[in-house]
Each structure stands twice: as structure tokens, then as C-alpha cells.
Design a protein around this motif. Structure first.
Motif, PDB file in Angstrom:
ATOM      1  N   LEU A   1       0.814  -1.231   0.000  1.00  0.00           N
ATOM      2  CA  LEU A   1       0.000   0.000   0.000  1.00  0.00           C
ATOM      3  C   LEU A   1       0.845   1.277   0.000  1.00  0.00           C
ATOM      4  O   LEU A   1       0.298   2.379  -0.093  1.00  0.00           O
ATOM      5  CB  LEU A   1      -0.965   0.001   1.188  1.00  0.00           C
ATOM      6  N   ARG A   2       2.164   1.133   0.096  1.00  0.00           N
ATOM      7  CA  ARG A   2       3.021   2.324  -0.034  1.00  0.00           C
ATOM      8  C   ARG A   2       3.174   2.708  -1.503  1.00  0.00           C
ATOM      9  O   ARG A   2       3.699   3.758  -1.822  1.00  0.00           O
ATOM     10  CB  ARG A   2       4.407   2.043   0.554  1.00  0.00           C
ATOM     11  N   LYS A   3       2.737   1.817  -2.401  1.00  0.00           N
ATOM     12  CA  LYS A   3       2.856   2.111  -3.838  1.00  0.00           C
ATOM     13  C   LYS A   3       1.561   2.748  -4.310  1.00  0.00           C
ATOM     14  O   LYS A   3       0.597   2.061  -4.665  1.00  0.00           O
ATOM     15  CB  LYS A   3       3.186   0.824  -4.601  1.00  0.00           C
ATOM     16  N   LYS A   4       1.609   4.071  -4.341  1.00  0.00           N
ATOM     17  CA  LYS A   4       0.381   4.853  -4.601  1.00  0.00           C
ATOM     18  C   LYS A   4      -0.308   4.454  -5.908  1.00  0.00           C
ATOM     19  O   LYS A   4      -1.529   4.333  -5.948  1.00  0.00           O
ATOM     20  CB  LYS A   4       0.745   6.348  -4.615  1.00  0.00           C
ATOM     21  N   LYS A   5       0.488   4.248  -6.945  1.00  0.00           N
ATOM     22  CA  LYS A   5      -0.105   3.916  -8.261  1.00  0.00           C
ATOM     23  C   LYS A   5      -0.883   2.613  -8.201  1.00  0.00           C
ATOM     24  O   LYS A   5      -1.958   2.482  -8.779  1.00  0.00           O
ATOM     25  CB  LYS A   5       1.003   3.789  -9.319  1.00  0.00           C
TER      26      LYS A   5
END
Ligand code: UD1
Length: 336
Positions: free
Chosen positions: A60-64
């Protein structure tokens, strides 16, 4: 059928909550990055409920990736468990904790705002109260300065959600957990601590199983009846059911404010020595333990006043400490 996203749905509390959601007829989508669990938990959930939840391995740290997920899935509510949770590690690694626990929370809330999604449940902790001045602890007790980065991520998380609720008319509930323990009755899911357990119950069960030599009891000079620290241990299945109650409150629009928070505990305090005695009874085995000095950052006593949660959520605990310990022991025996 309402579709509920459960982040961290393959973790300890998440997996038990997924099972209860499925029992209640919700359709569940799980997001988990598998950083602190295994994919096998998905099969075990499926064995219990007979229905495989939809699963997405997403960090979930990967915004895209978060945006793409929301582009492709229509969601009626979110239960957000995904977070790092080791207190000691959080103090050594504060930035990673803020990035993960706060960053992913912000990304999800942004997606909710952008799409006008609603109904958000947040995993908070009784750690927000620190050592409360009065026991049992009610929701009116003040939030105290956090002792650890982990605790601070829970406090800041609540603040972010509260402000978002105000600005964007989101409805959310934070559940402040006391000490969750135990395993599902089926003994197919439970707690899977990585490495040496920091929490009491997994350390107790691993000691009884011979994986650890002895349990260190951290301090017997607390101002409590037997000198050991007191906590409120809640069966994880009771805790999971509190999430269903909170979710229904939001879905049925029974909430009284945009942002609410509730104490989720058993309401009963138990000392470390009482837990050891109860465990010995449940496992029918003597436990090897010794008294050592206090652990830094530990408080003397915390247990919940659950009056407000019982009334507002129409929920109460159904399981005893003995049942929780006995299930934790059965779970341990299955692992070793
Ligand atoms: C800990 C965290 C808390 C977090 C919670 C999540 C700390 C200081 N606090 O709470 O922020 O929300 O876990 O589950 O880590 N004990 C022993 N020997 C052990 C382990 C624990 O005596 O080997 C004692 C502790 O001193 C405490 C009690 O058992 O009195 C419960 O400990 P634990 O399970 O770690 O929970 P908390 O400290 O309450």
C-alpha cells in the motif's frame, strides 16, 4: 451483497475478521503484502468458510498500485489493518513506520475522497491512553503522548481520519484494541509471530512447547495485587466480531458522529501471574518462568470500560480468558 476491502486481511486480527465477514454474508476483498504472514492463510480461511476471498498482493506504499486497485474494484466499506506493529522495531526505525502506517493510510483515504467512498474502520490501540489515570479506561480518558513510534502512528492515524471525516464527510470508526490473543475455534488460523515473540501469549505458548527455555516475567514490583502488570486480554474472535458490529453501524447509518472511537477489550484485567496460572490450567502443563526486571515503556495496568462499546456497537465479548488461552495452546501445538 456488500463488498468489503480488508487490508492486512491475512494477518492475525485481519484473517479472523475476514472469516466473520464471510459468515455474515459480506463479499470480501483482501489486500496484503505478505510482509508478516503467508499466503497459506488464504487457503485456511477458505477451508473454514468454504469461500475463497478475492486476494490482491499489494504494497500500500505504492500509490499507483493503490489507485489501480480502486479503479478496478467497487467497494462499500474498508477495514484497514495493514500496518507494522512491533513496538521495539518502531523506535529503531521510525521513518519506515511512518512511511508504511501513515503513508498507506493517506493513500487509501485519498482514493476514498476522490471516489466518494464511505465507511472506514481503523485498527487503533489502547496504547493511545498510555498509563491512564483511572481504571477501567473509558473513551473519555485523555490521549497521552505516545511512548513509541508505533503508538504515535496510531494516534496520528486517528487524527488524520478525524480531520478527513470533517473535511470530506467521510464516516469512520477507530477501534482501540486492548490485548488480542487466542485462535479461531477451528485452529486453522491464529497468530504467526516472526522470530522471537515480543508479546506475552505467544512467548508463553512457545515456552510450553519447548521452543523457548523460559518465560521472563517483566517485573513483580508493580503496584498491583501480585506485583505483576495487568492487561485486558481479549479473544481475537470477539475482537473480529467488534469489526462487524462497527461496520454495520456505519452501513446502517447508526453512527452519531462522522468519526467515532470505541474501546474493544474484555473489560477484565489479568496480571501476568494470573495469565500464567490460567495457561497452566488450560494446557495441563507447568510453565517454566522467572521474574526479571521491568521492560522499558511498559505500563502498570490497563483494562477497558466497555460500557460505551457494548451499548453503541450492540456488541459484547462471548469468550473467556481460559478459552482464549486454550485455543492459543492448541494453535501452538499445531505449529510445532
Ligand atoms: C504491547 C505493546 C503495545 C501494543 C500491543 C499489541 C509494548 C511496550 N507495548 O502491549 O503498544 O499495542 O503489544 O499487542 O510493547 N510480558 C512479560 N514477558 C514477556 C512478554 C510480556 O512479562 O515475555 C508482560 C508485559 O510486561 C506486559 C504483559 O506481559 O505486562 C503483556 O505484554 P504484551 O503482550 O507485550 O502486550 P503490551 O505490553 O500490553
Amino acid at each position: 451483497m456488500k463488498k468489503i476491502l480488508v487490508t492486512g486481511g491475512l494477518g492475525f486480527i485481519g484473517s479472523h475478521t475476514v472469516v466473520e465477514l464471510q459468515h455474515e454474508g459480506f463479499e470480501v476483498i483482501i489486500i496484503d503484502d505478505l510482509s508478516n504472514t503467508t499466503i497459506g492463510v488464504l487457503d485456511n480461511i477458505t477451508e473454514i468458510t468454504g469461500k475463497k476471498p478475492d486476494f490482491h498482493q499489494i504494497d500500500l506504499r505504492k500509490k499507483k498500485e493503490v489507485t489501480t486497485f480502486f479503479d478496478n474494484n467497487k467497494i462499500d466499506g474498508i477495514i484497514h489493518f495493514a500496518a507494522f506493529k512491533a513496538v521495539g522495531e518502531s523506535v529503531q526505525n521510525p521513518l519506515d513506520y511512518y512511511e508504511n502506517n501513515i503513508g498507506s493510510l493517506v493513500y487509501i483515504l485519498q482514493e476514498m475522497r476522490n471516489r466518494k467512498l464511505d465507511n472506514f474502520i481503523f485498527s487503533s490501540s489502547c496504547t493511545v491512553y498510555g498509563q491512564a489515570d483511572e481504571l477501567p479506561i473509558t473513551e473519555n480518558a485523555p490521549v497521552k503522548k505516545a511512548e513509541s513510534t508505533y503508538g504515535n502512528t496510531k494516534q496520528i492515524g486517528e487524527e488524520i481520519i478525524e480531520e478527513t471525516c470533517k473535511a470530506h464527510h467521510l464516516n469512520a470508526i477507530a477501534l482501540r484494541y486492548f490485548n488480542p490473543i487466542g485462535a479461531h475455534d477451528s485452529i486453522k488460523i491464529g497468530e504467526l509471530p516472526l522470530g522471537v515473540p515480543q508479546n506475552l501469549i505467544p512467548f508463553v505458548t512457545q515456552t510450553a512447547a519447548g521452543i523457548r527455555k523460559e518465560l521472563s516475567v517483566f517485573g513483580d514490583d508493580y503496584p498491583t495485587p501480585d506485583g505483576t502488570a495487568i492487561r485486558d486480554y481479549i479473544h481475537v474472535v470477539d475482537l473480529a466480531k467488534a469489526h462487524i458490529a462497527a461496520l454495520k453501524r456505519l452501513l446502517n447509518k447508526n453512527n452519531k458522529q462522522n468519526f467515532e472511537f470505541f474501546n474493544v477489550g474484555s473489560g477484565k484485567g489479568s496480571s501476568v501471574l494470573e495469565v500464567i496460572k490460567a495457561f497452566e490450567k488450560a494446557s495441563k502443563k507447568p510453565l517454566n518462568y522467572k521474574i526479571v526486571g521491568r521492560r522499558e515503556g511498559d505500563i502498570t495496568a490497563a483494562f477497558a470500560d466497555t460500557t460505551i462499546a457494548n451499548k453503541e456497537l450492540n456488541w459484547k465479548t462471548e469468550k473467556t480468558l481460559d478459552e482464549a488461552l486454550s485455543s492459543a495452546w492448541k494453535w501452538q501445538l499445531k505449529q510445532s
